[in-house]
Design an enzyme around this catalytic site. Structure first.
Site, PDB file in Angstrom:
ATOM      1  N   GLU A 189       1.048  -1.185   0.000  1.00 55.85           N
ATOM      2  CA  GLU A 189       0.010  -0.195   0.145  1.00 55.85           C
ATOM      3  C   GLU A 189       1.078   1.381  -0.107  1.00 55.85           C
ATOM      4  O   GLU A 189       1.492   1.513   0.993  1.00 55.85           O
ATOM      5  CB  GLU A 189      -0.979  -0.093   1.340  1.00 55.85           C
ATOM      6  CG  GLU A 189      -1.646  -1.221   1.204  1.00 55.85           C
ATOM      7  CD  GLU A 189      -2.966  -1.235   0.487  1.00 55.85           C
ATOM      8  OE1 GLU A 189      -3.066  -0.297  -0.116  1.00 55.85           O
ATOM      9  OE2 GLU A 189      -3.529  -2.176   0.408  1.00 55.85           O
ATOM     10  N   CYS A 192      -3.295   8.531   3.492  1.00 53.98           N
ATOM     11  CA  CYS A 192      -3.045   8.140   2.162  1.00 53.98           C
ATOM     12  C   CYS A 192      -4.027   8.216   1.127  1.00 53.98           C
ATOM     13  O   CYS A 192      -4.020   8.071   0.027  1.00 53.98           O
ATOM     14  CB  CYS A 192      -2.566   6.618   2.436  1.00 53.98           C
ATOM     15  SG  CYS A 192      -3.810   5.548   2.975  1.00 53.98           S
TER      16      CYS A 192
HETATM   17  P1  NAP Z   1       7.863   5.150   4.862  1.00 53.34           P
HETATM   18  O1  NAP Z   1       9.295   6.055   5.218  1.00 53.34           O
HETATM   19  O2  NAP Z   1       7.989   4.538   3.498  1.00 53.34           O
HETATM   20  O3  NAP Z   1       7.978   4.238   5.936  1.00 53.34           O
HETATM   21  C1  NAP Z   1       7.142   3.045   6.143  1.00 53.34           C
HETATM   22  C2  NAP Z   1       7.660   2.040   7.086  1.00 53.34           C
HETATM   23  O4  NAP Z   1       8.918   1.404   6.307  1.00 53.34           O
HETATM   24  C3  NAP Z   1       8.057   2.401   8.154  1.00 53.34           C
HETATM   25  O5  NAP Z   1       7.779   1.604   9.235  1.00 53.34           O
HETATM   26  C4  NAP Z   1       9.645   2.358   8.290  1.00 53.34           C
HETATM   27  O6  NAP Z   1      10.287   2.513   9.317  1.00 53.34           O
HETATM   28  C5  NAP Z   1       9.724   1.566   7.375  1.00 53.34           C
HETATM   29  N1  NAP Z   1      10.867   1.437   6.550  1.00 53.34           N
HETATM   30  C6  NAP Z   1      11.833   2.582   6.330  1.00 53.34           C
HETATM   31  N2  NAP Z   1      13.066   2.070   5.305  1.00 53.34           N
HETATM   32  C7  NAP Z   1      12.747   0.902   5.235  1.00 53.34           C
HETATM   33  C8  NAP Z   1      13.600  -0.081   4.596  1.00 53.34           C
HETATM   34  N3  NAP Z   1      14.606   0.162   3.825  1.00 53.34           N
HETATM   35  N4  NAP Z   1      13.351  -1.325   4.831  1.00 53.34           N
HETATM   36  C9  NAP Z   1      12.210  -1.721   5.384  1.00 53.34           C
HETATM   37  N5  NAP Z   1      11.490  -0.780   6.024  1.00 53.34           N
HETATM   38  C10 NAP Z   1      11.612   0.508   5.942  1.00 53.34           C
HETATM   39  O7  NAP Z   1       6.528   6.063   4.757  1.00 53.34           O
HETATM   40  P2  NAP Z   1       5.954   6.780   6.024  1.00 53.34           P
HETATM   41  O8  NAP Z   1       6.775   8.353   5.770  1.00 53.34           O
HETATM   42  O9  NAP Z   1       6.033   6.167   7.227  1.00 53.34           O
HETATM   43  O10 NAP Z   1       4.566   6.825   5.452  1.00 53.34           O
HETATM   44  C11 NAP Z   1       3.944   8.047   4.571  1.00 53.34           C
HETATM   45  C12 NAP Z   1       3.633   7.430   3.286  1.00 53.34           C
HETATM   46  O11 NAP Z   1       3.094   6.177   3.475  1.00 53.34           O
HETATM   47  C13 NAP Z   1       2.802   8.237   2.672  1.00 53.34           C
HETATM   48  O12 NAP Z   1       3.501   8.427   1.194  1.00 53.34           O
HETATM   49  C14 NAP Z   1       1.553   7.532   2.222  1.00 53.34           C
HETATM   50  O13 NAP Z   1       0.903   7.804   1.245  1.00 53.34           O
HETATM   51  C15 NAP Z   1       1.799   6.080   2.655  1.00 53.34           C
HETATM   52  N6  NAP Z   1       0.723   5.533   3.237  1.00 53.34           N
HETATM   53  C16 NAP Z   1       0.058   4.822   2.310  1.00 53.34           C
HETATM   54  C17 NAP Z   1      -1.134   4.091   2.962  1.00 53.34           C
HETATM   55  C18 NAP Z   1      -1.918   3.055   2.128  1.00 53.34           C
HETATM   56  O14 NAP Z   1      -2.961   2.338   2.396  1.00 53.34           O
HETATM   57  N7  NAP Z   1      -1.609   3.023   0.682  1.00 53.34           N
HETATM   58  C19 NAP Z   1      -1.495   4.182   4.231  1.00 53.34           C
HETATM   59  C20 NAP Z   1      -0.854   5.117   4.906  1.00 53.34           C
HETATM   60  C21 NAP Z   1       0.370   5.677   4.352  1.00 53.34           C
HETATM   61  P3  NAP Z   1      10.750   3.807  10.183  1.00 53.34           P
HETATM   62  O15 NAP Z   1       9.674   4.636  10.690  1.00 53.34           O
HETATM   63  O16 NAP Z   1      11.376   3.343  11.166  1.00 53.34           O
HETATM   64  O17 NAP Z   1      11.485   4.625   9.074  1.00 53.34           O
END
Ligand code: NAP
Length: 515
Positions: free
Chosen positions: A259, A298
């Site tokens: 997602e 999101c």
């Molecule tokens: P993110 O930076 O991609 O992080 C998401 C998750 O992945 C966090 O738990 C993060 O941990 C982890 N992570 C980061 N780098 C990683 C790696 N190299 N390997 C494995 N895991 C890793 O996203 P975010 O900033 O938390 O969330 C915002 C984004 O999520 C927005 O773009 C939004 O659109 C999207 N979103 C989508 C949905 C949907 O249902 N489609 C729902 C909610 C949000 P850390 O926090 O420890 O870095």
């Protein structure tokens, strides 16, 4: 000053502290440190193996209705602790009560929904997929597809914006399917996820190892996955790309649901006059979507498409609503919109906004909102900003998700032009369509269905009834093709599919009978 608490992880059926000083979680309004998280030094392979080897068999020894009863018991525990969850959300997410409810009560509601759905499945141990079909002329030898609970563990890597809902919307169908769960919440807001898991685990509802939480870095988690495990990721498209190319997915075929981010649209259909009911419903919904959770959803509306002759009127109608939004400290009852979750998000939103502003005019400036009860030098609060451009073709409007209270108004010439502009998002979670003509609404909805996980159609008769453009209901599919990640979640019992393996049993009618 006392040292902030280091939150414990729960893995292998035990509460364990990580080795190290931990990463601090902050109050985004006051700037104070709250708690710390640390995942270094955990034996992830052993933890996941415990869930796979002990919790999985114990869960699968129960039928669906029995597991549904466990979900129901978890709902009761969460309801009993709601006040604490609201306090954590105010402090760590900077959300006003109504916005905390979207996450906390939305999560509990979704868990309760799956408890009720599971009850209806009875005490069976597997599900049937369709009817038996004969494989030759003789009806004696047939094929029956069955769905069996996966024998692995489900790893959730979640985003920071829904620490409660993001956990339960995934854990509910997983646990109902008999699959143990390990959640790695987004670090900035991990506290609420950790506390909810702690309350449910300590209530002793599920077999040991059914629900685990790892707070902090995700390093090593994917390496610990084996072929029958499941991986559900929610977050940015950039991280999704890394996840997809990890050997667990690329080589070991771990089933993976993504997602990702999405540049969602709202579309006022041609033929609607400025000031009509449909027009007002669009203005209201856009303003609501921009401000709920400070636009950190999101599913929030990022692009607003209106007939070109209504561009000015739409700009005014949306701006007038945004101007009424009070922004600041969520503890002040007069405040309607709280903060972004962290300094990092605050900077990322400012940078995204500046990028869009190179091509767009500012129709309503968030900077015009004086913060209530909050120090602008400390608080990660930002007023809602409506941008607009008479040139809807510019790429940046269609490929940039600013994860905050920001949307861009764009004019279109005719329906075909509007639909092609919406599709420039390259696949989104949701589009909402506003109008009064049932036939025109139906046509537009079907035209958009292939590029959206959900099409939310708003006509005057549902003006006060509809569930909201960005609200994800467990009855409906959540996910979207292309840029949105290509994932599918929820959608009632459809969600159980991800946590089951489909297999064709080819046998005599006698053997297949009574399955
Ligand atoms: P993110 O930076 O991609 O992080 C998401 C998750 O992945 C966090 O738990 C993060 O941990 C982890 N992570 C980061 N780098 C990683 C790696 N190299 N390997 C494995 N895991 C890793 O996203 P975010 O900033 O938390 O969330 C915002 C984004 O999520 C927005 O773009 C939004 O659109 C999207 N979103 C989508 C949905 C949907 O249902 N489609 C729902 C909610 C949000 P850390 O926090 O420890 O870095």
């Amino acid at each position: 000053m006392s040292t902030p608490e280091l939150l414990h992880n729960h893995l292998g059926g035990q509460w364990i502290a990580g080795r190290g000083a931990g990463t601090a979680l902050f109050d985004p309004v006051l700037g104070t440190e709250l708690v710390r998280v640390e995942a270094t030094g955990l034996d992830l392979r052993a933890g996941l193996a415990f869930a796979r080897e002990h919790a999985g068999p114990a869960l699968r020894a129960l039928g669906y209705a029995q597991r549904a009863a466990l979900l129901g018991a978890a709902v009761k525990v969460l309801q009993a602790n709601r006040d604490t969850y609201y306090e954590i959300a105010t402090a760590n997410s900077g959300t006003v009560k109504n916005d905390s409810a979207v996450d906390i009560d939305g999560g509990i509601f979704t868990l309760g929904h799956y408890a009720r759905l599971g009850e209806s499945l009875g005490d069976r141990r597997h599900l049937l997929d369709g009817e038996a079909i004969r494989l030759g002329k003789d009806p004696l030898f047939q094929s029956q597809h069955v769905l069996s609970p996966a024998r692995g563990v489900a790893l959730f890597i979640n985003a920071f914006n829904f620490p409660s809902w993001g956990l339960w919307e995934k854990a509910a169908p997983a646990l109902l399917s008999g699959v143990p769960v390990v959640v790695k919440p987004g670090t900035a807001t991990a506290w609420l996820t950790q506390r909810m898991v702690q309350d449910v685990v300590n209530a002793g509802i599920f077999p040991p190892g059914s629900l685990s939480v790892v707070c902090g870095s995700s390093a090593g988690l994917l390496d610990a996955l084996t072929p029958f495990d499941l991986l559900s990721f929610t977050g940015s498209a950039d991280t999704a790309e890394l996840i997809r190319s990890h050997p667990a997915v690329a080589r070991r075929s771990v089933r993976c649901n993504i997602e990702a981010d999405s540049v969602n649209s709202a579309l006022l259909l041609p033929g609607e006059s400025a000031g009509s009911e449909a027009f007002e419903l669009l203005a209201k919904e856009v303003a609501r979507e921009m401000t709920v959770k400070s636009g950190q959803k999101c599913t929030a509306i990022r692009r607003v498409f209106v007939p070109q002759e209504h561009y000015e009127a739409a700009a005014q109608a949306i701006s007038a609503r945004l101007a009424r939004t009070t922004v600041g400290n969520p503890r002040n009852e007069a405040v309607r919109m709280g903060a972004l979750v962290s300094r990092a998000q605050f900077s990322a939103v400012q940078a995204g906004l500046a990028r869009l502003q190179q091509q767009a005019s500012t129709l309503h400036d968030g900077a015009s909102h004086a913060l209530v009860d909050a120090d602008p030098a400390v608080a990660c609060c930002l007023g809602p900003t409506l941008l607009g451009s008479r040139d809807a073709e510019v790429d940046v409007f269609h490929d940039t998700e600013v994860f905050g209270p920001v949307a861009t108004l764009l004019p279109y010439r005719d329906l075909n032009h509007a639909l092609s502009l919406v599709r420039r998002g390259e696949g989104s979670l949701v589009a909402s369509v506003y109008g009064n003509d049932a036939q025109a609404l139906q046509t537009a909805a079907l035209e958009l269905a292939d590029s959206h996980g959900r099409v939310h159609v708003i006509s005057p008769e549902v003006g006060s009834l509809h569930t909201g453009h960005g609200n994800v209901m467990p009855q409906s599919l959540h996910g979207g093709p292309g840029r949105a990640g290509g994932g599918e979640e929820l959608g009632g019992l459809r969600a159980l599919g991800f946590y089951h393996r489909r297999s064709a049993l080819q046998a005599s009618t006698r053997v297949l009978q009574g399955l």
